[in-house]
Design an enzyme around this catalytic site. Sequence first.
Site, PDB file in Angstrom:
ATOM      1  N   LYS A  56       0.827  -1.214   0.000  1.00 19.37           N
ATOM      2  CA  LYS A  56       0.000   0.000   0.000  1.00 19.37           C
ATOM      3  C   LYS A  56       0.857   1.258   0.000  1.00 19.37           C
ATOM      4  O   LYS A  56       0.567   2.222  -0.702  1.00 19.37           O
ATOM      5  CB  LYS A  56      -0.916   0.013   1.227  1.00 19.37           C
ATOM      6  CG  LYS A  56      -1.476   1.394   1.562  1.00 19.37           C
ATOM      7  CD  LYS A  56      -2.143   1.449   2.918  1.00 19.37           C
ATOM      8  CE  LYS A  56      -2.463   2.855   3.375  1.00 19.37           C
ATOM      9  NZ  LYS A  56      -1.322   3.621   3.907  1.00 19.37           N
ATOM     10  N   ASN A  57       1.893   1.256   0.817  1.00 20.74           N
ATOM     11  CA  ASN A  57       2.647   2.497   0.974  1.00 20.74           C
ATOM     12  C   ASN A  57       3.701   2.715  -0.101  1.00 20.74           C
ATOM     13  O   ASN A  57       4.465   3.674  -0.037  1.00 20.74           O
ATOM     14  CB  ASN A  57       3.256   2.579   2.379  1.00 20.74           C
ATOM     15  CG  ASN A  57       2.171   2.904   3.401  1.00 20.74           C
ATOM     16  OD1 ASN A  57       1.085   3.333   3.043  1.00 20.74           O
ATOM     17  ND2 ASN A  57       2.454   2.676   4.674  1.00 20.74           N
ATOM     18  N   ARG A 126      -2.481  10.939   2.367  1.00 22.12           N
ATOM     19  CA  ARG A 126      -1.253  11.729   2.462  1.00 22.12           C
ATOM     20  C   ARG A 126      -0.625  11.982   1.094  1.00 22.12           C
ATOM     21  O   ARG A 126       0.474  12.518   1.010  1.00 22.12           O
ATOM     22  CB  ARG A 126      -0.231  10.972   3.307  1.00 22.12           C
ATOM     23  CG  ARG A 126      -0.704  10.567   4.675  1.00 22.12           C
ATOM     24  CD  ARG A 126      -0.649  11.664   5.675  1.00 22.12           C
ATOM     25  NE  ARG A 126       0.675  12.202   5.863  1.00 22.12           N
ATOM     26  CZ  ARG A 126       0.914  13.351   6.494  1.00 22.12           C
ATOM     27  NH1 ARG A 126      -0.072  14.072   6.964  1.00 22.12           N
ATOM     28  NH2 ARG A 126       2.149  13.778   6.636  1.00 22.12           N
ATOM     29  N   ASP A 150      -4.377   8.999   8.503  1.00 22.51           N
ATOM     30  CA  ASP A 150      -4.938   8.598   9.791  1.00 22.51           C
ATOM     31  C   ASP A 150      -4.557   9.572  10.889  1.00 22.51           C
ATOM     32  O   ASP A 150      -3.495  10.190  10.854  1.00 22.51           O
ATOM     33  CB  ASP A 150      -4.464   7.187  10.121  1.00 22.51           C
ATOM     34  CG  ASP A 150      -5.143   6.161   9.236  1.00 22.51           C
ATOM     35  OD1 ASP A 150      -6.306   6.404   8.853  1.00 22.51           O
ATOM     36  OD2 ASP A 150      -4.528   5.138   8.923  1.00 22.51           O
ATOM     37  N   ASP A 337       3.722   0.742  12.019  1.00 18.12           N
ATOM     38  CA  ASP A 337       2.469   0.150  11.530  1.00 18.12           C
ATOM     39  C   ASP A 337       2.271  -1.287  12.025  1.00 18.12           C
ATOM     40  O   ASP A 337       1.190  -1.840  11.902  1.00 18.12           O
ATOM     41  CB  ASP A 337       2.454   0.174   9.999  1.00 18.12           C
ATOM     42  CG  ASP A 337       2.672   1.575   9.476  1.00 18.12           C
ATOM     43  OD1 ASP A 337       1.706   2.321   9.379  1.00 18.12           O
ATOM     44  OD2 ASP A 337       3.831   1.925   9.210  1.00 18.12           O
ATOM     45  N   VAL A 359       7.401   6.916  16.579  1.00 19.97           N
ATOM     46  CA  VAL A 359       7.264   7.538  15.255  1.00 19.97           C
ATOM     47  C   VAL A 359       6.058   8.481  15.220  1.00 19.97           C
ATOM     48  O   VAL A 359       6.163   9.620  14.746  1.00 19.97           O
ATOM     49  CB  VAL A 359       7.166   6.462  14.154  1.00 19.97           C
ATOM     50  CG1 VAL A 359       7.000   7.118  12.784  1.00 19.97           C
ATOM     51  CG2 VAL A 359       8.402   5.576  14.170  1.00 19.97           C
TER      52      VAL A 359
END
Length: 464
Positions: A56-57, A126, A150, A337, A359
């Site tokens: 996803k990222n 983002r 988020d 995550d 983080v």
Amino acid sequence: MMGPVIGPGPEPVVPEGPGPDLLAANAPPASSPGHVTWGIEPTGPLRGDVRISGSKNAVTKLMVASLLADTPSVVTNAPRLGDVDITAGMLRSLGAGVEIDGDTVTVDPLSTTGSRIPISYTGLNRVPILMVGALLHRIGEAFVPLVGGDRIGARPVDFHVQALRQFGAEVELTDEGLEAKASRLRGAHFALPFPSVGATETVLMTAAVAEGRTILDNAAVEPEVVELALLLQRMGARIELQPDRRFVIEGVAHLEGATQRLGGDRIEAFSYLVAGLATGGKVRIFGCGQDRLVTAISTLQRMGARFEITDDHITAEADQLRPAAVQTSPHPGFMTDWQPPLVVLCTRAAGMSVIHETVFEDRLGYVDALRSMDAEVELFEQCLVGEACRFQESGSYHSALVRGGRDLRGAEVEMPDIRGAFAYVIAAAAAEGRSILHGVHHLERGYDQALAKFSDLGLRITPT
Ligand code: EPU
């Protein structure tokens, strides 16, 4: 030294939806069951195989990087996610062509004439801030609405803004978003105050076709950042990753479109392995290499998990789980995550676990709902394990003590964000009694076909 327990977080903001012209571009992904609530009936240990999707990222960043070329780029093994549809909608709104065919996403940048992302994309994810560099190169100006994502911390964009200014862009922050313009962009030498994934990506994309050399110190080196660098290199960029978090980029005049297959999503992989462990079961994952999961595997091994690792699959199981002491940190550390599923796993371990989130300062709010499922979790402002972090004096509750071993009880809860959402599904699967989970759209933004994958592991989910 028990600290006070954090109160319920603010109501989640439901972002304004895109305008009618963009609705088609933003339709839910094909895999979406179209429901926002899941009823979950625990069915015992989760067992079986899960094919992990592309990351996803990385996928959205590769889609944005396509804007830097004049010919189409193709991303394969792309996950079917809400974030991909949102990003496709934004690119189309600029005039780019985007085709999504199964797990292949093609972005044709040639007809990109727009420079302004519609305000209706405010708060959706983002990605808009990452488009600024490419738009400045293509059009000379850009407007992007304020970024969302988020609600796991303040998430400012100051590193991006400073970097863009150092490249020579004029940048102004308004109530609605970020306005930027530049007649030319020149390489620069700078260091990030913290190894930010997004800011590193902004620098890589802007530097690739800027004039001269860019040196970025204290860069993020997450596998997803490296995937972006690899695509840029395939497109013709001259990028070097040196030791000690340093990227050196020699700007080139033109980039050509390229094709790249995404690596497996290490967050999804970890989450399903933990789903197996937390329910006393055994999950085998395919499609995500061991090299992306080194710290995850060693952490779970310390907790008593046994692994079978081959070139094409990874299996985890455990007879008895031990508690953990874990600090999250940028790659190659234990990633932030992975933290929410880990906390649920700690509730299944006999003894006291300690977690320190370094983080994002506000990434433990989801534990409120776990408490309503009878999890024993206390939050603290102090840095409880590892080094003192940036949030030491911030007053944010960024450490957790988890007393494991107690049975979880099904409950009705609201999913708060992507990773908290998955953690609740694991908790519901490990609990006694039925759970009702609202806000499944959070889960669908980040997990490809989660309903089908959980069902294949034996979990009974009723979407309503
Ligand atoms: N930061 C600043 N200023 C900036 C940018 C970042 O202070 O201009 C701070 C952030 O507030 C945070 C830290 O730096 O405290 C790290 O943020 P980073 O920029 O690395 O995060 P991001 O790029 O916004 C991406 C992922 C996140 C993942 C983080 C960390 C995407 C779309 N999101 O966010 O993924 O947690 O990197 O690895 O790539 C998720 O998938 O659920 C998710 C939140």
